[in-house]
Design an enzyme around this catalytic site. Structure first.
Site, PDB file in Angstrom:
ATOM      1  N   VAL A   1     -35.394  13.830  50.458  1.00  0.00           N
ATOM      2  CA  VAL A   1     -33.965  13.286  50.363  1.00  0.00           C
ATOM      3  C   VAL A   1     -32.949  14.781  50.362  1.00  0.00           C
ATOM      4  CG1 VAL A   1     -34.326  11.376  48.924  1.00  0.00           C
ATOM      5  CG2 VAL A   1     -33.825  13.414  47.843  1.00  0.00           C
TER       6      VAL A   1
ATOM      7  N   SER B   1     -38.740  16.220  48.457  1.00  0.00           N
ATOM      8  CA  SER B   1     -40.278  15.532  48.433  1.00  0.00           C
ATOM      9  C   SER B   1     -41.339  16.269  49.444  1.00  0.00           C
ATOM     10  CB  SER B   1     -40.072  13.996  48.760  1.00  0.00           C
ATOM     11  OG  SER B   1     -39.768  13.239  47.877  1.00  0.00           O
TER      12      SER B   1
ATOM     13  N   LYS C   1     -44.099  17.440  47.847  1.00  0.00           N
ATOM     14  CA  LYS C   1     -45.054  16.696  47.517  1.00  0.00           C
ATOM     15  C   LYS C   1     -46.452  16.866  48.415  1.00  0.00           C
ATOM     16  CE  LYS C   1     -42.054  13.144  45.624  1.00  0.00           C
ATOM     17  NZ  LYS C   1     -41.269  12.062  45.878  1.00  0.00           N
TER      18      LYS C   1
ATOM     19  N   TYR D   1     -42.215   6.712  52.766  1.00  0.00           N
ATOM     20  CA  TYR D   1     -41.745   5.658  51.776  1.00  0.00           C
ATOM     21  C   TYR D   1     -42.027   4.473  52.702  1.00  0.00           C
ATOM     22  CZ  TYR D   1     -39.987   9.702  49.570  1.00  0.00           C
ATOM     23  OH  TYR D   1     -39.568  10.937  49.285  1.00  0.00           O
TER      24      TYR D   1
ATOM     25  N   TYR E   1     -41.872  19.071  37.812  1.00  0.00           N
ATOM     26  CA  TYR E   1     -41.804  18.203  39.011  1.00  0.00           C
ATOM     27  C   TYR E   1     -40.348  18.467  39.804  1.00  0.00           C
ATOM     28  CZ  TYR E   1     -40.334  14.184  41.806  1.00  0.00           C
ATOM     29  OH  TYR E   1     -40.034  13.167  42.710  1.00  0.00           O
TER      30      TYR E   1
HETATM   31  N1  GLU Z   1     -36.669  14.868  43.604  1.00  0.00           N
HETATM   32  C1  GLU Z   1     -36.338  13.541  44.233  1.00  0.00           C
HETATM   33  C2  GLU Z   1     -36.544  12.630  43.295  1.00  0.00           C
HETATM   34  O1  GLU Z   1     -37.471  12.646  42.347  1.00  0.00           O
HETATM   35  C3  GLU Z   1     -37.384  13.492  45.374  1.00  0.00           C
HETATM   36  C4  GLU Z   1     -37.226  12.329  46.346  1.00  0.00           C
HETATM   37  C5  GLU Z   1     -37.135  12.239  47.832  1.00  0.00           C
HETATM   38  O2  GLU Z   1     -37.170  13.780  48.299  1.00  0.00           O
HETATM   39  O3  GLU Z   1     -37.675  11.539  48.602  1.00  0.00           O
HETATM   40  O4  GLU Z   1     -35.728  11.599  43.289  1.00  0.00           O
END
Ligand code: GLU
Length: 308
Positions: free
Chosen positions: A262, A64, A67, A244, A192
Site C-alpha cells: 500500500v 506488503s 511479506k 489480494y 510486523y
Molecule cells: N502494513 C500494511 C497493513 O498491514 C500492509 C498492507 C499492504 O501493503 O497491502 O495494513
C-alpha cells in the site's frame, strides 16, 4: 537486442495521463504524507545491468512487499510445516478482511494477506525469540539480497501504523483465539509493522528480488538463499495471491508473479531473465498502485516478457 531504456522511457510518457488517478493510502496517517505524483520504475538483469526511469532513488515504504521476504525466511526455517499455520490459496478478499478468518478457524488463506503475514511474523518470532532479534534477522536478510547494508525502516511510519493498526490487531487477536498465534500479540504486531515500514527504492527492490527469478540463487554473486523448489512456490503464491482480490486482474493484465504494497510499490519477476520494481503512491480500489500496475502491463506488452 532489447532496448530496455527506450521501453522504460516510453512507459514513463504513456503513464503521464494517469498519474493523478487513484488515492494514496491514508489509513496509516504517516503514509498519507508522501508526494502522491511520484513515479519510478527499475529493472535489473542477471548480468547486473540495470535500467531506471523516474525517481528510482527515492525510498518509500515497502509495506506488503515485505511479506515476500518474511515468507521466504519462514519457508527456509520451517519448510512445508509452515503450511499448518497458513495456506497457499487466493483469498478473493481484501487484504485486511476478517470474515474468512472466522469461518476458517484462524488459518489465513495465504502469507500475502495481512492475517497470513502476521502468522508468518509470529513463526519468525518463535524462532528468533524477541522483537529486536526477529527484526534484525528480517532486515539482515533484506540487506543481504539487496547487497546494501544501509537499508533501514522508517520509525514514523512504524509508529503511525502501530497506533492506528486496529484491524491488524483484530486479525491477530482473532487468530490468537484459535491458537494460531504462539507469541504475545503486541510483540507480533510490533514486529510486523516494523518490517512493513522498511524503506527501499525501486532500484534496490529490483536488485533484491533477483534470487526469485533465478531458482533461489542470486545470479550476480551466486549466493543461494532458498531451494529451487521454494523459489518456485514463492513465485506461484505471488502470481496467485500477490495482489489480494485483484490477483486475477494482475495475472490477466501483467502476466508475471508480483507483489504490491500500500506504499505504492510493486515487485515483479520475469523468471530466468530479470526482476522489476515500480513505485507510484496512488492506489486503485483494491489497494494496489494504479499507475504501477499500468506500467507493468505496458512493460510486458512492449517487451513480450510474460510467463504466459
Ligand atoms: N502494513 C500494511 C497493513 O498491514 C500492509 C498492507 C499492504 O501493503 O497491502 O495494513
Amino acid at each position: 537486442m532489447i532496448q530496455y531504456q527506450e521501453i522504460l522511457n516510453d512507459i514513463y510518457n504513456e503513464i503521464q495521463p494517469f498519474i493523478n488517478e487513484g488515492k494514496v493510502a491514508n489509513y496509516i496517517p504517516a503514509l498519507a504524507k508522501v508526494d502522491p505524483d511520484q513515479f519510478a520504475m527499475s529493472l535489473t538483469l542477471f548480468d547486473g545491468r540495470s535500467f531506471h526511469v523516474g525517481c528510482s532513488d527515492n525510498k518509500f515504504s515497502i509495506q506488503s512487499i515485505s511479506k515476500v521476504f518474511t515468507f521466504t525466511r519462514a519457508l527456509d526455517i520451517y519448510s512445508t510445516e509452515l503450511y499448518n499455520k497458513v495456506g497457499k490459496e487466493p483469498s478473493g478478499d481484501p487484504f485486511n478482511s476478517l470474515i474468512q478468518l472466522e469461518h476458517e478457524y484462524g488459518i489465513p488463506r495465504n502469507p500475502f494477506i495481512n492475517a497470513g503475514a502476521i502468522v508468518v511474523t509470529d513463526a519468525l518470532l518463535t524462532k528468533y525469540k524477541n522483537i529486536d532479534n526477529t527484526f534484525d534477522n528480517i532486515l539482515g536478510f533484506i540487506r543481504d539480497i539487496s547487497d546494501d547494508q544501509t537499508i533501514d525502516f522508517d520509525k514514523e511510519v512504524w509508529f503511525s501504523e502501530y497506533k492506528h493498526g486496529f484491524r491488524n490487531a483484530a486479525l491477530a487477536n482473532l487468530m490468537k483465539s484459535f491458537n494460531n498465534i504462539d507469541n504475545n500479540v503486541d510483540d507480533v504486531l510490533k514486529t510486523y509493522f516494523k518490517h512493513c515500514s522498511i524503506t527501499m527504492s525501486t532500484k534496490e527492490l529490483s536488485r533484491a528480488t533477483l534470487f526469485l527469478a533465478n531458482h533461489g540463487v542470486d545470479p550476480i554473486n551466486q549466493k543461494q538463499y532458498i531451494t529451487p523448489q521454494q523459489a518456485k512456490r514463492i513465485n506461484a503464491v505471488m502470481l496467485t495471491c500477490g495482489h489480494y482480490d485483484a490477483s486475477g486482474e494482475f495475472a490477466f493484465h501483467v502476466g508475471l508473479p508480483g507483489k504490491s504494497g500500500v506504499g505504492g510499490g510493486i515487485i515483479a519477476v520475469v523468471p530466468k531473465v530479470m526482476s522489476l520494481a515500480v513505485f507510484s503512491p496512488r492506489l486503485n480500489s483494491w489497494g494496489n498502485s494504479l499507475v504501477g500496475t499500468k506500467a507493468l502491463e505496458l512493460f510486458t506488452t512492449k517487451s513480450g516478457f510474460s510467463i504466459f
